[in-house]
Structure formats: C-alpha cells, structure tokens
Motif scaffolding. Structure first.
Motif, PDB file in Angstrom:
ATOM      1  N   MET A   1       0.826  -1.184   0.000  1.00 43.61           N
ATOM      2  CA  MET A   1       0.000   0.000   0.000  1.00 43.61           C
ATOM      3  C   MET A   1       0.873   1.251   0.000  1.00 43.61           C
ATOM      4  O   MET A   1       1.881   1.315   0.686  1.00 43.61           O
ATOM      5  N   THR A   2       0.481   2.244  -0.773  1.00 42.90           N
ATOM      6  CA  THR A   2       1.212   3.499  -0.843  1.00 42.90           C
ATOM      7  C   THR A   2       1.114   4.243   0.480  1.00 42.90           C
ATOM      8  O   THR A   2       0.040   4.376   1.048  1.00 42.90           O
ATOM      9  N   GLU A   3       2.247   4.715   0.972  1.00 39.84           N
ATOM     10  CA  GLU A   3       2.234   5.555   2.166  1.00 39.84           C
ATOM     11  C   GLU A   3       1.907   6.978   1.747  1.00 39.84           C
ATOM     12  O   GLU A   3       2.461   7.488   0.767  1.00 39.84           O
ATOM     13  N   ARG A   4       1.008   7.605   2.484  1.00 35.33           N
ATOM     14  CA  ARG A   4       0.583   8.961   2.153  1.00 35.33           C
ATOM     15  C   ARG A   4       0.712   9.847   3.387  1.00 35.33           C
ATOM     16  O   ARG A   4       0.412   9.423   4.493  1.00 35.33           O
ATOM     17  N   LEU A   5       1.116  11.085   3.169  1.00 36.19           N
ATOM     18  CA  LEU A   5       1.239  12.052   4.250  1.00 36.19           C
ATOM     19  C   LEU A   5       0.603  13.354   3.795  1.00 36.19           C
ATOM     20  O   LEU A   5       0.907  13.862   2.708  1.00 36.19           O
ATOM     21  N   ILE A   6      -0.293  13.898   4.634  1.00 41.58           N
ATOM     22  CA  ILE A   6      -0.953  15.159   4.323  1.00 41.58           C
ATOM     23  C   ILE A   6      -0.140  16.309   4.915  1.00 41.58           C
ATOM     24  O   ILE A   6       0.250  16.263   6.082  1.00 41.58           O
ATOM     25  N   ILE A   7       0.090  17.323   4.095  1.00 45.91           N
ATOM     26  CA  ILE A   7       0.766  18.536   4.558  1.00 45.91           C
ATOM     27  C   ILE A   7      -0.218  19.685   4.413  1.00 45.91           C
ATOM     28  O   ILE A   7      -0.676  19.994   3.310  1.00 45.91           O
ATOM     29  N   GLY A   8      -0.565  20.301   5.535  1.00 39.41           N
ATOM     30  CA  GLY A   8      -1.421  21.475   5.517  1.00 39.41           C
ATOM     31  C   GLY A   8      -0.596  22.713   5.785  1.00 39.41           C
ATOM     32  O   GLY A   8       0.348  22.681   6.570  1.00 39.41           O
ATOM     33  N   MET A   9      -0.957  23.798   5.114  1.00 40.08           N
ATOM     34  CA  MET A   9      -0.250  25.069   5.312  1.00 40.08           C
ATOM     35  C   MET A   9      -1.292  26.146   5.570  1.00 40.08           C
ATOM     36  O   MET A   9      -2.118  26.419   4.699  1.00 40.08           O
ATOM     37  N   SER A  10      -1.265  26.725   6.762  1.00 43.22           N
ATOM     38  CA  SER A  10      -2.208  27.797   7.062  1.00 43.22           C
ATOM     39  C   SER A  10      -1.475  29.123   7.151  1.00 43.22           C
ATOM     40  O   SER A  10      -0.266  29.192   6.947  1.00 43.22           O
ATOM     41  N   GLY A  11      -2.210  30.179   7.460  1.00 45.36           N
ATOM     42  CA  GLY A  11      -1.689  31.526   7.289  1.00 45.36           C
ATOM     43  C   GLY A  11      -0.937  32.120   8.450  1.00 45.36           C
ATOM     44  O   GLY A  11      -1.194  33.258   8.818  1.00 45.36           O
ATOM     45  N   ALA A  12      -0.038  31.395   9.044  1.00 52.35           N
ATOM     46  CA  ALA A  12       0.856  31.960  10.054  1.00 52.35           C
ATOM     47  C   ALA A  12       2.242  32.130   9.434  1.00 52.35           C
ATOM     48  O   ALA A  12       2.559  31.511   8.421  1.00 52.35           O
ATOM     49  N   SER A  13       3.061  32.944  10.038  1.00 52.21           N
ATOM     50  CA  SER A  13       4.435  33.091   9.565  1.00 52.21           C
ATOM     51  C   SER A  13       5.137  31.744   9.669  1.00 52.21           C
ATOM     52  O   SER A  13       4.909  30.992  10.612  1.00 52.21           O
ATOM     53  N   GLY A  14       5.975  31.443   8.683  1.00 51.03           N
ATOM     54  CA  GLY A  14       6.701  30.178   8.700  1.00 51.03           C
ATOM     55  C   GLY A  14       6.626  29.425   7.391  1.00 51.03           C
ATOM     56  O   GLY A  14       6.880  28.223   7.355  1.00 51.03           O
ATOM     57  N   ALA A  15       6.306  30.101   6.307  1.00 47.96           N
ATOM     58  CA  ALA A  15       6.218  29.446   5.001  1.00 47.96           C
ATOM     59  C   ALA A  15       7.491  28.679   4.621  1.00 47.96           C
ATOM     60  O   ALA A  15       7.402  27.605   4.018  1.00 47.96           O
ATOM     61  N   PRO A  16       8.686  29.165   4.961  1.00 48.14           N
ATOM     62  CA  PRO A  16       9.886  28.400   4.624  1.00 48.14           C
ATOM     63  C   PRO A  16       9.898  26.998   5.244  1.00 48.14           C
ATOM     64  O   PRO A  16      10.508  26.085   4.700  1.00 48.14           O
ATOM     65  N   LEU A  17       9.215  26.825   6.378  1.00 49.55           N
ATOM     66  CA  LEU A  17       9.123  25.492   6.988  1.00 49.55           C
ATOM     67  C   LEU A  17       8.355  24.538   6.086  1.00 49.55           C
ATOM     68  O   LEU A  17       8.745  23.382   5.914  1.00 49.55           O
ATOM     69  N   THR A  18       7.257  25.012   5.501  1.00 52.95           N
ATOM     70  CA  THR A  18       6.469  24.177   4.588  1.00 52.95           C
ATOM     71  C   THR A  18       7.296  23.793   3.372  1.00 52.95           C
ATOM     72  O   THR A  18       7.306  22.639   2.956  1.00 52.95           O
ATOM     73  N   VAL A  19       7.971  24.771   2.818  1.00 55.45           N
ATOM     74  CA  VAL A  19       8.779  24.541   1.618  1.00 55.45           C
ATOM     75  C   VAL A  19       9.853  23.502   1.907  1.00 55.45           C
ATOM     76  O   VAL A  19      10.035  22.539   1.146  1.00 55.45           O
ATOM     77  N   GLU A  20      10.571  23.659   3.013  1.00 52.64           N
ATOM     78  CA  GLU A  20      11.652  22.723   3.349  1.00 52.64           C
ATOM     79  C   GLU A  20      11.111  21.331   3.650  1.00 52.64           C
ATOM     80  O   GLU A  20      11.722  20.324   3.258  1.00 52.64           O
ATOM     81  N   LEU A  21       9.974  21.255   4.328  1.00 49.42           N
ATOM     82  CA  LEU A  21       9.381  19.946   4.606  1.00 49.42           C
ATOM     83  C   LEU A  21       9.034  19.229   3.307  1.00 49.42           C
ATOM     84  O   LEU A  21       9.362  18.042   3.130  1.00 49.42           O
ATOM     85  N   LEU A  22       8.402  19.925   2.387  1.00 46.73           N
ATOM     86  CA  LEU A  22       8.050  19.304   1.101  1.00 46.73           C
ATOM     87  C   LEU A  22       9.303  18.929   0.309  1.00 46.73           C
ATOM     88  O   LEU A  22       9.350  17.878  -0.331  1.00 46.73           O
ATOM     89  N   ARG A  23      10.324  19.778   0.361  1.00 45.87           N
ATOM     90  CA  ARG A  23      11.571  19.472  -0.362  1.00 45.87           C
ATOM     91  C   ARG A  23      12.232  18.215   0.193  1.00 45.87           C
ATOM     92  O   ARG A  23      12.696  17.359  -0.565  1.00 45.87           O
ATOM     93  N   GLN A  24      12.287  18.108   1.519  1.00 43.34           N
ATOM     94  CA  GLN A  24      12.921  16.922   2.103  1.00 43.34           C
ATOM     95  C   GLN A  24      12.121  15.655   1.801  1.00 43.34           C
ATOM     96  O   GLN A  24      12.697  14.611   1.499  1.00 43.34           O
ATOM     97  N   LEU A  25      10.804  15.745   1.883  1.00 41.53           N
ATOM     98  CA  LEU A  25       9.980  14.577   1.548  1.00 41.53           C
ATOM     99  C   LEU A  25      10.156  14.201   0.084  1.00 41.53           C
ATOM    100  O   LEU A  25      10.301  13.021  -0.249  1.00 41.53           O
TER     101      LEU A  25
END
Length: 195
Positions: A1-25
């Motif tokens: 079975m495919t492993e799936r992970l949901i990434i949510g991004m809401s409107g607080a400061s910290g967009a670089p964290l989302t970008v880096e998390l997606l890049r590492q994944l």
C-alpha cells in the motif's frame, strides 16, 4: 500500500518550513505520496516570505487539493494516510481543530486524522501566546495532536536561518518515524563544567 502524508499550510508566519518539509519529503522519501492543502492565508504568507508561488509549491507535492474541495480524498477516513502535519499552523486553525469546526478541507483533514487516531502534528507560529492560544494548544494536545512549535535549539550550533528551518523539519519528520538525521542530545559532561 502506498504511504501517504498530508501537509497542511495555514496563514501563520513560517512558510519556509512548509517549503523545506516538502523538499525533504520529495528528495529523501519519494515513495511517500504527499497531499498538500493550503489556506488562502497560507498562500498569502508564501508570497510574503519566499520567492515562490503556490504553483511552485504544488510541484513539490504529489497531489494538491483545493482548500474549498471538502469532498477531496483526504476528507475521508477511508483514505488511509500516515497522518497530517500542519506547517505552519495558525491560531485560527488550532481553534477550528479543537472546536471541530471543519468548514474547509484543511480543517476536515485534521478532524479525520483525530477521529481515526492518526498522527496530527501542529507547528504553531505565534508569539507571544495569549491565554486563549495556550488553552487551545493544551486542548489540541489533550485531544491527541502533537504540538511542535519551531523552537530553536543551540546545541547543534546553527549558523543560518536555513539551519534552524532544517532542524525543525527534521523534528517534524521524526514524529512520523522518518529517519531525519537530526543530531541527538547525548548528555552534558558536568565533571569539568561550572554550573
């Protein structure tokens, strides 16, 4: 079975964290199917804090879901996932989660993770925290969410903001059992140190 992970991004400061998390994944865990959902505030913050657009961010995820699409796959418990990380997580989002007010896809996906007892990691970005914020974060923890604010550590001697971002992302990945290469604290030699 495919492993799936949901990434949510809401409107607080910290967009670089989302970008880096997606890049590492994307780079180190290509076998994990990432499902991205971004609030309107998240998109605004992405433009403000990075040189990326939402279209750029979408390329780092396997699947992108419109936040208004309440009927998307991630809105159902029958769609199996490893869980969800909301990075960054606004206080409005925390309030929606703890009250069960699932009026958009990001909140519904978080609600599904809680009801299915899947991992839900919240990376809140606010300072200082009001009593209301603290109460909601405490309630989120009591309901089973992991509250992981991007607190900086200094034992790994960060040199840049990127170092601090990578460290936080490694901590997020470790919550899902993903080997992150994070330096472990091994203790302090107190014999020859004034305390």
């Amino acid at each position: 079975m495919t492993e799936r992970l949901i990434i949510g991004m809401s409107g607080a400061s910290g967009a670089p964290l989302t970008v880096e998390l997606l890049r590492q994944l994307h780079t180190f865990y290509p076998q994990i199917e990432t499902h991205l959902v971004v609030t309107r505030g998240g998109e605004m913050t992405l433009r403000e804090e990075t040189d990326l657009t939402l279209e750029d961010l979408k390329t780092l995820a396997a699947v992108y879901h419109d936040n208004d699409n309440i009927g998307a796959s991630i809105a159902s418990g029958s769609f199996r996932t490893m869980g969800m990380a909301i990075v960054p997580c606004s206080m409005k989002t925390v309030a929606g989660i703890v009250s069960g007010y699932s009026d958009n896809l990001l909140l519904r996906a978080a609600d599904v993770c809680m009801k299915e007892r899947r991992k839900l990691v919240l990376v809140p970005r606010e300072s200082p925290l009001s009593t209301l914020h603290l109460r909601n974060l405490c309630e989120a923890s009591q309901l089973g969410a992991v509250v992981l604010p991007p607190m900086q550590t200094y034992y790994d001697h960060p040199q840049t903001a990127e170092d601090m971002t990578r460290h936080t992302v490694k901590r997020i990945l470790s919550r899902f059992g993903l080997e992150s290469g994070m330096r472990e604290w091994t203790g302090m030699d107190t014999q020859h140190r004034d305390m």
